[in-house]
Design an enzyme around this catalytic site. Structure first.
Site, PDB file in Angstrom:
ATOM      1  N   ASP A 225       0.757  -1.191   0.144  1.00 16.19           N
ATOM      2  CA  ASP A 225      -0.110  -0.043  -0.098  1.00 16.19           C
ATOM      3  C   ASP A 225       0.861   1.238   0.077  1.00 16.19           C
ATOM      4  OD1 ASP A 225      -2.425   1.314  -0.171  1.00 16.19           O
ATOM      5  OD2 ASP A 225      -2.569   1.085   2.189  1.00 16.19           O
TER       6      ASP A 225
ATOM      7  N   ASN B   8       1.339   3.236  -2.804  1.00 18.34           N
ATOM      8  CA  ASN B   8       1.704   3.895  -4.267  1.00 18.34           C
ATOM      9  C   ASN B   8       1.312   5.302  -4.696  1.00 18.34           C
ATOM     10  OD1 ASN B   8       2.975   1.323  -4.543  1.00 18.34           O
ATOM     11  ND2 ASN B   8       1.524   0.609  -6.020  1.00 18.34           N
TER      12      ASN B   8
ATOM     13  N   ARG C 218      -0.653   9.458  -9.762  1.00 22.52           N
ATOM     14  CA  ARG C 218      -0.657   8.489  -8.937  1.00 22.52           C
ATOM     15  C   ARG C 218      -0.091   7.013  -9.765  1.00 22.52           C
ATOM     16  NH1 ARG C 218      -3.971   7.532  -4.740  1.00 22.52           N
ATOM     17  NH2 ARG C 218      -4.268   5.174  -5.494  1.00 22.52           N
TER      18      ARG C 218
ATOM     19  N   HIS D 238       2.677   3.750  -8.861  1.00 25.08           N
ATOM     20  CA  HIS D 238       2.271   2.234  -9.399  1.00 25.08           C
ATOM     21  C   HIS D 238       3.459   1.463  -9.978  1.00 25.08           C
ATOM     22  CE1 HIS D 238      -1.742   2.138  -7.593  1.00 25.08           C
ATOM     23  NE2 HIS D 238      -2.331   3.152  -8.510  1.00 25.08           N
TER      24      HIS D 238
ATOM     25  N   ARG E  25     -11.852   2.448  -8.437  1.00 20.44           N
ATOM     26  CA  ARG E  25     -10.938   3.631  -8.873  1.00 20.44           C
ATOM     27  C   ARG E  25     -11.281   4.189 -10.338  1.00 20.44           C
ATOM     28  NH1 ARG E  25      -5.180   2.560  -5.785  1.00 20.44           N
ATOM     29  NH2 ARG E  25      -6.272   1.838  -3.885  1.00 20.44           N
TER      30      ARG E  25
ATOM     31  N   LEU F 230      11.213 -20.160  -4.503  1.00 23.38           N
ATOM     32  CA  LEU F 230       9.976 -19.426  -3.950  1.00 23.38           C
ATOM     33  C   LEU F 230       8.763 -19.395  -4.905  1.00 23.38           C
ATOM     34  CD1 LEU F 230       9.427 -16.873  -2.052  1.00 23.38           C
ATOM     35  CD2 LEU F 230      10.123 -15.340  -4.131  1.00 23.38           C
TER      36      LEU F 230
ATOM     37  N   ARG G 291       2.037  -4.776   6.112  1.00 20.82           N
ATOM     38  CA  ARG G 291       1.259  -3.815   5.368  1.00 20.82           C
ATOM     39  C   ARG G 291       2.128  -2.492   5.200  1.00 20.82           C
ATOM     40  NH1 ARG G 291      -5.115  -2.416   4.408  1.00 20.82           N
ATOM     41  NH2 ARG G 291      -4.725  -0.518   2.965  1.00 20.82           N
TER      42      ARG G 291
ATOM     43  N   ARG H  61      -5.184  -1.696   8.866  1.00 19.91           N
ATOM     44  CA  ARG H  61      -6.401  -2.754   8.476  1.00 19.91           C
ATOM     45  C   ARG H  61      -6.107  -3.838   7.386  1.00 19.91           C
ATOM     46  NH1 ARG H  61      -7.794   2.685   6.517  1.00 19.91           N
ATOM     47  NH2 ARG H  61      -7.278   2.997   4.559  1.00 19.91           N
ATOM     48  N   ILE H  62      -6.966  -4.949   7.325  1.00 22.65           N
ATOM     49  CA  ILE H  62      -6.548  -5.878   6.185  1.00 22.65           C
ATOM     50  C   ILE H  62      -7.234  -5.626   4.890  1.00 22.65           C
ATOM     51  CG2 ILE H  62      -5.810  -7.443   8.082  1.00 22.65           C
ATOM     52  CD1 ILE H  62      -8.314  -9.234   7.874  1.00 22.65           C
ATOM     53  N   SER H  63      -8.289  -4.849   4.934  1.00 27.07           N
ATOM     54  CA  SER H  63      -8.830  -4.425   3.518  1.00 27.07           C
ATOM     55  C   SER H  63      -9.344  -5.793   2.576  1.00 27.07           C
ATOM     56  CB  SER H  63      -7.964  -3.762   2.620  1.00 27.07           C
ATOM     57  OG  SER H  63      -7.462  -2.290   3.273  1.00 27.07           O
TER      58      SER H  63
HETATM   59  C1  IPE Z   1      -5.669  -2.720  -0.294  1.00 24.87           C
HETATM   60  O1  IPE Z   1      -5.064  -1.294  -0.453  1.00 24.87           O
HETATM   61  C2  IPE Z   1      -5.412  -3.375  -1.679  1.00 24.87           C
HETATM   62  C3  IPE Z   1      -4.217  -3.524  -2.388  1.00 24.87           C
HETATM   63  C4  IPE Z   1      -2.935  -3.085  -1.798  1.00 24.87           C
HETATM   64  C5  IPE Z   1      -4.151  -4.147  -3.659  1.00 24.87           C
HETATM   65  P1  IPE Z   1      -6.379  -0.433  -0.729  1.00 24.87           P
HETATM   66  O2  IPE Z   1      -5.577   0.874  -0.607  1.00 24.87           O
HETATM   67  O3  IPE Z   1      -7.139  -0.480  -1.526  1.00 24.87           O
HETATM   68  O4  IPE Z   1      -7.066  -0.505   0.643  1.00 24.87           O
HETATM   69  P2  IPE Z   1      -7.966   0.853   1.595  1.00 24.87           P
HETATM   70  O5  IPE Z   1      -8.964   1.349   0.556  1.00 24.87           O
HETATM   71  O6  IPE Z   1      -7.177   1.735   1.879  1.00 24.87           O
HETATM   72  O7  IPE Z   1      -8.447  -0.103   2.520  1.00 24.87           O
HETATM   73  C1  IPE Z   2      -1.575   0.235  -3.403  1.00 25.72           C
HETATM   74  O1  IPE Z   2      -1.215   1.555  -3.390  1.00 25.72           O
HETATM   75  C2  IPE Z   2      -1.831  -0.328  -4.854  1.00 25.72           C
HETATM   76  C3  IPE Z   2      -3.131  -0.730  -5.214  1.00 25.72           C
HETATM   77  C4  IPE Z   2      -3.961  -0.675  -4.443  1.00 25.72           C
HETATM   78  C5  IPE Z   2      -3.227  -1.310  -6.430  1.00 25.72           C
HETATM   79  P1  IPE Z   2      -2.590   2.808  -3.409  1.00 25.72           P
HETATM   80  O2  IPE Z   2      -2.721   2.880  -4.985  1.00 25.72           O
HETATM   81  O3  IPE Z   2      -3.637   2.187  -2.470  1.00 25.72           O
HETATM   82  O4  IPE Z   2      -1.732   3.895  -2.824  1.00 25.72           O
HETATM   83  P2  IPE Z   2      -2.412   4.807  -1.836  1.00 25.72           P
HETATM   84  O5  IPE Z   2      -3.001   4.111  -0.613  1.00 25.72           O
HETATM   85  O6  IPE Z   2      -3.617   5.628  -2.317  1.00 25.72           O
HETATM   86  O7  IPE Z   2      -1.417   5.742  -1.401  1.00 25.72           O
HETATM   87 MG    MG Z   3      -4.221   2.397  -0.561  1.00 28.02          MG
END
Ligand code: IPE
Ligand code: IPE
Ligand code: MG
Length: 253
Positions: free
Chosen positions: A32, A34, A45, A49, A83, A143, A201, A207-209
């Protein structure tokens, strides 16, 4: 020059402090941060990624070096479709780019690529890249690198339940009363993997989302403040070090 040498030295001494007999077999990571990483640099953004994809390479190499057996990376959740379309499209192209540049090394390093999630719903080009990687690494024994793509823990459980009920109805040998956890686990997308000992995380969110909600029942959780593009081998080693200092009790004393 001296600084570079010193950094390398720091890195190896960090690894040296690990208990090599207590490396988690299975590490799961919610990659998380990016978007925030990019925003902090006034970049779109999608740059986050892209950079996050480079970190996947670094962490795959590190996990392989440390003799981790399974590395599950949460790359796209069943909720991430909400998104903006442009961002989703960009993310869907990343496996193609990742495998174009990294598949030869994965093959050479004996890494096996697998996925969990509803991959049949992904765009054709994404499916093709993933299928090729799976095919070309199917016999590798090092792995196992598992990408969770279009994965959601609740959807996984519902889908497993449906398959289980279907089998129950059509089989004379199975009956409801003999159902247990081990049987149910066979219907999950992770049927072939042990549960993760360690969940990491990044980005500081706690959180575990909807990630591996069944499988993480007794995992150790570590929330690392770094944004995923900034996560590196040192951070991974530090997380394993914290894991090794934890006392796992599984409900006992
Ligand atoms: C969880 O991250 C999903 C991935 C890392 C692929 P999110 O950024 O989508 O989670 P929330 O929305 O903050 O809970
Ligand atoms: C995690 O990074 C990657 C995916 C969920 C695809 P985010 O895109 O959720 O980055 P933040 O949480 O918005 O910073
Ligand atoms: Mg995120």
């Amino acid at each position: 020059m001296f600084k570079k040498f010193k950094n390398n030295e720091d890195k190896s001494s960090q690894v040296d402090t690990l208990d090599l007999h207590n490396i988690p077999k299975h590490i799961a990571i919610i990659m998380d941060g990016n978007g925030r990483w990019a925003k902090q640099r006034r970049m779109p953004r999608i740059k986050g990624h892209y950079q996050g994809m480079q970190t996947i390479k670094t962490i795959t190499r590190a996990a392989n070096d440390l003799n981790v057996k399974y590395l599950t990376l949460y790359a796209f959740s069943t909720e991430n479709w909400s998104r903006p379309e442009e961002e989703v499209n960009y993310i869907m192209g990343l496996p193609v780019n990742f495998l174009n540049t990294f598949l030869p090394e994965l093959i050479e390093k004996n890494v096996k690529v697998e996925t969990i999630g509803f991959t049949e719903q992904l765009p054709e080009k994404t499916i093709c890249a993933i299928e090729e990687a799976k095919r070309k690494t199917a016999h590798n024994t090092g792995l196992t690198l598992i990408f969770a793509i279009n994965y959601g823990g609740r959807a996984e459980i519902i889908s497993g339940m449906k398959a289980l009920i279907h089998d129950l109805k059509s089989s004379d040998e199975m009956d409801i009363d003999s159902l247990d956890e081990a049987t149910f686990q066979k219907y999950l997308m992770t049927a072939n993997y042990p549960d993760p000992e360690l969940l990491i995380r990044t980005s500081g969110e706690q959180r575990i989302s909807n990630f591996l909600i069944w499988q993480l029942s007794y995992s150790e959780f570590i929330f690392n403040p770094k944004m995923w593009p900034d996560f590196d081998k040192n951070e991974l080693v530090a997380c394993i070090k914290i894991y090794q200092s934890r006392q796992r009790r599984f409900g006992g004393l």
